[in-house]
Design an enzyme around this catalytic site. Structure first.
Site, mmCIF file in Angstrom:
data_model
loop_
_atom_site.group_PDB
_atom_site.id
_atom_site.type_symbol
_atom_site.label_atom_id
_atom_site.label_comp_id
_atom_site.label_asym_id
_atom_site.label_seq_id
_atom_site.Cartn_x
_atom_site.Cartn_y
_atom_site.Cartn_z
ATOM 1 N N HIS A 124 0.706 -1.474 0.268
ATOM 2 C CA HIS A 124 -0.139 -0.086 -0.183
ATOM 3 C C HIS A 124 0.944 1.392 -0.017
ATOM 4 O O HIS A 124 0.931 2.262 0.868
ATOM 5 C CB HIS A 124 -1.194 -0.146 1.167
ATOM 6 C CG HIS A 124 -1.859 -1.201 1.024
ATOM 7 N ND1 HIS A 124 -2.734 -1.062 2.207
ATOM 8 C CD2 HIS A 124 -2.334 -1.772 0.481
ATOM 9 C CE1 HIS A 124 -2.997 -2.497 2.196
ATOM 10 N NE2 HIS A 124 -3.458 -2.659 1.079
HETATM 11 C C1 FAD Z 1 -0.270 -7.539 -4.611
HETATM 12 C C2 FAD Z 1 -1.189 -5.945 -4.002
HETATM 13 C C3 FAD Z 1 -2.820 -6.778 -3.090
HETATM 14 C C4 FAD Z 1 -3.388 -5.729 -2.841
HETATM 15 N N1 FAD Z 1 -4.165 -5.625 -2.439
HETATM 16 C C5 FAD Z 1 -5.181 -4.944 -2.061
HETATM 17 C C6 FAD Z 1 -6.273 -5.269 -1.520
HETATM 18 O O1 FAD Z 1 -6.698 -6.311 -1.866
HETATM 19 N N2 FAD Z 1 -7.463 -3.917 -1.652
HETATM 20 C C7 FAD Z 1 -6.886 -2.414 -2.134
HETATM 21 O O2 FAD Z 1 -7.456 -1.906 -1.552
HETATM 22 N N3 FAD Z 1 -5.454 -2.930 -2.210
HETATM 23 C C8 FAD Z 1 -5.332 -3.644 -2.383
HETATM 24 N N4 FAD Z 1 -3.445 -3.712 -2.949
HETATM 25 C C9 FAD Z 1 -3.053 -1.647 -2.606
HETATM 26 C C10 FAD Z 1 -3.700 -1.221 -4.669
HETATM 27 O O3 FAD Z 1 -4.211 -2.093 -5.308
HETATM 28 C C11 FAD Z 1 -3.191 0.155 -5.020
HETATM 29 O O4 FAD Z 1 -2.736 0.708 -3.828
HETATM 30 C C12 FAD Z 1 -4.025 1.078 -6.110
HETATM 31 O O5 FAD Z 1 -4.188 0.000 -6.910
HETATM 32 C C13 FAD Z 1 -2.841 2.298 -5.898
HETATM 33 O O6 FAD Z 1 -3.791 2.851 -7.819
HETATM 34 P P1 FAD Z 1 -2.583 3.609 -8.349
HETATM 35 O O7 FAD Z 1 -4.132 4.666 -9.131
HETATM 36 O O8 FAD Z 1 -2.037 4.845 -7.987
HETATM 37 O O9 FAD Z 1 -1.587 3.045 -9.117
HETATM 38 P P2 FAD Z 1 -1.613 1.707 -10.186
HETATM 39 O O10 FAD Z 1 -2.855 1.016 -9.719
HETATM 40 O O11 FAD Z 1 -0.262 1.107 -9.582
HETATM 41 O O12 FAD Z 1 -1.231 2.569 -11.053
HETATM 42 C C14 FAD Z 1 0.019 3.091 -12.134
HETATM 43 C C15 FAD Z 1 -0.319 2.413 -13.359
HETATM 44 O O13 FAD Z 1 0.651 3.580 -13.932
HETATM 45 C C16 FAD Z 1 1.715 2.922 -14.910
HETATM 46 N N5 FAD Z 1 2.657 3.232 -15.296
HETATM 47 C C17 FAD Z 1 3.534 3.495 -14.362
HETATM 48 N N6 FAD Z 1 4.833 4.662 -15.092
HETATM 49 C C18 FAD Z 1 4.101 4.375 -15.996
HETATM 50 C C19 FAD Z 1 4.915 5.297 -17.173
HETATM 51 N N7 FAD Z 1 6.464 5.561 -17.505
HETATM 52 N N8 FAD Z 1 4.362 4.958 -18.268
HETATM 53 C C20 FAD Z 1 3.123 4.491 -18.873
HETATM 54 N N9 FAD Z 1 2.544 3.745 -17.412
HETATM 55 C C21 FAD Z 1 2.761 4.163 -16.786
HETATM 56 C C22 FAD Z 1 1.593 1.237 -14.603
HETATM 57 O O14 FAD Z 1 2.025 0.346 -15.403
HETATM 58 C C23 FAD Z 1 0.021 0.931 -13.860
HETATM 59 O O15 FAD Z 1 -0.618 0.462 -14.977
HETATM 60 C C24 FAD Z 1 -2.512 -4.496 -3.173
HETATM 61 C C25 FAD Z 1 -1.141 -4.067 -3.626
HETATM 62 C C26 FAD Z 1 -0.430 -4.938 -4.488
HETATM 63 C C27 FAD Z 1 0.391 -5.128 -5.278
#
Ligand code: FAD
Length: 536
Positions: free
Chosen positions: A475
């Site tokens: 997280h």
């Molecule tokens: C194994 C695991 C289990 C988890 N379990 C839970 C759960 O059960 N419940 C929960 O609430 N949370 C859970 N989480 C946490 C939750 O999924 C994350 O906090 C949330 O998805 C974050 O969202 P975000 O939009 O900030 O980033 P992300 O969803 O990580 O999205 C970022 C995106 O940007 C893309 N990206 C990055 N850099 C670039 C670039 N330079 N060019 C183009 N694309 C790029 C990445 O590929 C990715 O698709 C878990 C996370 C993991 C890894």
């Protein structure tokens, strides 16, 4: 082919927040390009909830969907390099997560607002939370119906999880709580999940599947290497690999939604970050900001108890038969999150809101930890794993550049356990779990404590072992902090300070972490960002 195209908005990263934001912007009629480094999420490995367990245990599969980051050696955790798993696929980390759906405590958002983040108090973000969900019990003042993300309670709980909920309520002196995302968080509850009918509802599934919008272009396998900044304004992005290499110009804005590691990494590559650090890497500085500071994360210590009533076994034949049953008749455990029960409880150090989250799943977990130098063990017997979880860590770390080459992974140093209070709270959690498991409502079903086990019978031995066992809950947040003072990277409208036409919208903007899993808050940030940008 070298691409050179123009859009109103370019959103970088199709993760939990990015998919939501891009779809909402496009619904307003704007021309939107969403750029994602990973590929399609149309694979059972992502979409069938129970397959997450296989993903995590088969490195070859994990590599296909994960950035493969590790932390820098953690001095307070025996110099372990702890996996920093991040989805590299449509849906981002929401495509590989545990599907747990938790908004956090309303106080978390009120605290953000009290620190100056006007417009982010719970009453302000509530419409965004309600808009994104389709809650199985229907709409109330607090819950939403008809939104793109299906939210259901876990069901058909194993007897082990049922007994655990009763024993936790009795031991911790909390009530059974029917909806921790409703009136009150505290209590012993059945987990809520973003899944329905055997399908994972990531933001990609909920918002992008069959979106039918000609003005929304989703580019996959396209990594952004730099946001182009000219005369103090973001004018577009450069895609540095894949078939769509080239530049996308933005007439309105570039919004970075690349996650808690990807967003600070990309900003720094683009000349937005700590000036001295950027100069060390020969990067021209456009804005000197504390990008990459304030990184923090939840931690837990998995504790596994052998219980016949947990039913599930971590064997290949058990998984194979689960898959077969799911494909032939559906509705099995494979159709849902692997987690079943949760508690939000108060440690002796807590104020008036819960400071411990207790996750429970009826499976044996790898021990002593997933990054053990020797291959970790997974016991094949039915077992209940319980994870006392530190939800308000005091430790803070950083994301920094290893190199100005966009292909190089950033240096991730979460600073785990640097603040002694964090270890103290985890030890309180471990003691509480042991007390729960000794409660008469469950003790009769427990054959043994497998992990940590009898070698660590008390607080003193556990305190010594903790650095070997405490691990990430995946997280990470906070690395492009929202705020109004010099610690802030973005202002409360998510605009990067000192650069026009550039915002950040994802988990990295959280000034402080929410008390619970971070996917629902990240999707909410996508919704909320769209309202801010569109002036709704
Ligand atoms: C194994 C695991 C289990 C988890 N379990 C839970 C759960 O059960 N419940 C929960 O609430 N949370 C859970 N989480 C946490 C939750 O999924 C994350 O906090 C949330 O998805 C974050 O969202 P975000 O939009 O900030 O980033 P992300 O969803 O990580 O999205 C970022 C995106 O940007 C893309 N990206 C990055 N850099 C670039 C670039 N330079 N060019 C183009 N694309 C790029 C990445 O590929 C990715 O698709 C878990 C996370 C993991 C890894």
């Amino acid at each position: 082919m070298h691409m050179d195209r123009t859009a109103d908005y370019v959103v970088v990263g199709a993760g939990s927040a990015g998919c939501v934001l891009a779809k909402r912007l496009a619904e307003s009629g704007a021309d939107v390009v969403l750029v994602e480094a990973g590929g399609s999420d149309r694979t059972a490995l992502v979409r069938k909830p129970g397959l997450i367990a296989i993903f995590h245990n088969v490195p070859q599969l994990k590599k296909r969907l994960d950035w493969g980051f590790y932390s820098a050696p953690q001095p307070n955790a025996l110099d372990r390099k702890i996996p920093q798993t991040r989805g590299r696929v449509l849906g981002g980390s929401g495509s590989i997560n545990g599907l747990l759906f938790v908004r956090g405590h309303r106080r978390n958002y009120d605290d953000w607002a009290a620190e100056g983040c006007e417009g982010w108090g719970y009453d302000d973000v509530l419409p965004s939370f309600r808009r994104m969900e389709n809650w199985e019990d229907g709409a109330t003042d607090l819950r939403g119906a008809g939104g793109p993300i299906q939210v259901t309670r876990q069901r058909d709980l194993t007897p082990a999880s049922e007994a655990f909920l009763e024993a936790m309520a009795d031991t911790a002196g909390v009530k059974r709580n029917d909806d921790y995302n409703g009136e009150e968080q505290e209590g012993a509850s059945i987990f809520q999940q973003s899944a329905h009918d055997g399908l994972r509802y990531s933001s990609s599934v909920g918002y992008l599947d069959d979106h039918g919008l000609d003005n929304l272009t989703v580019l996959t396998k396209a990594t952004v290497g730099r946001v182009v900044v000219r005369d103090g304004r973001a004018t577009g992005v450069e895609i540095v690999d894949g078939k769509d290499r080239g530049t996308i110009h933005a007439t309105q804005e570039v919004i970075v939604a690349a996650g808690a590691f990807g967003s600070p990494h990309l900003l720094m590559l683009s000349g937005v970050g700590p000036a001295a650090h950027l100069r060390e890497h020969g990067i021209e500085v456009h804005a000197d900001l504390p990008v990459g500071d304030n990184l923090h994360d939840h931690m837990f210590v998995p504790m596994t108890f052998v219980m016949g009533t947990a039913r599930n076994r971590g064997t290949a034949p058990y998984f194979a038969s689960g898959l077969l049953k799911e494909w032939t008749r559906g509705g099995t455990w494979m159709a849902r999150s692997v987690f079943e029960a949760v508690g939000f409880v108060r440690s002796p150090q807590a104020g008036d809101i819960p400071d411990l989250q207790i996750h429970a799943l009826p499976w044996s977990y790898p021990f002593p930890n997933q990054d053990a130098p020797t291959r970790h063990k997974v016991d094949k017997r039915p077992a209940l794993t319980i994870m006392p979880t530190l939800i308000y860590p005091k430790s803070r770390g950083t994301v920094r550049l290893a190199s100005a080459d966009p292909a190089a992974a950033p240096v991730i140093d979460p600073g785990y356990l640097t603040e002694p209070d964090d270890a103290r709270l985890l030890l309180d959690g471990i003691e509480l779990v042991r007390e729960i498991m000794a409660n008469r409502l469950i003790a009769g079903d427990v054959t043994a404590e497998l992990s940590p086990g009898p070698e660590f019978p008390d607080r003193a031995t556990m305190a010594r072992e903790l650095p070997n066992r405490a691990t990430t809950v995946y997280h990470p947040v906070g690395s492009c902090r929202m705020g109004t003072d010099e610690r802030a990277v973005v202002d409360p409208a998510l605009r990067v300070r000192g650069v026009e036409g550039l915002r950040v919208a994802d988990a990295s903007i959280m000034p402080s972490i929410t008390g619970g899993n971070t996917a629902a808050p990240s999707m909410m940030i996508g919704e909320h960002a769209a309202s801010l940008i569109l002036g709704g």
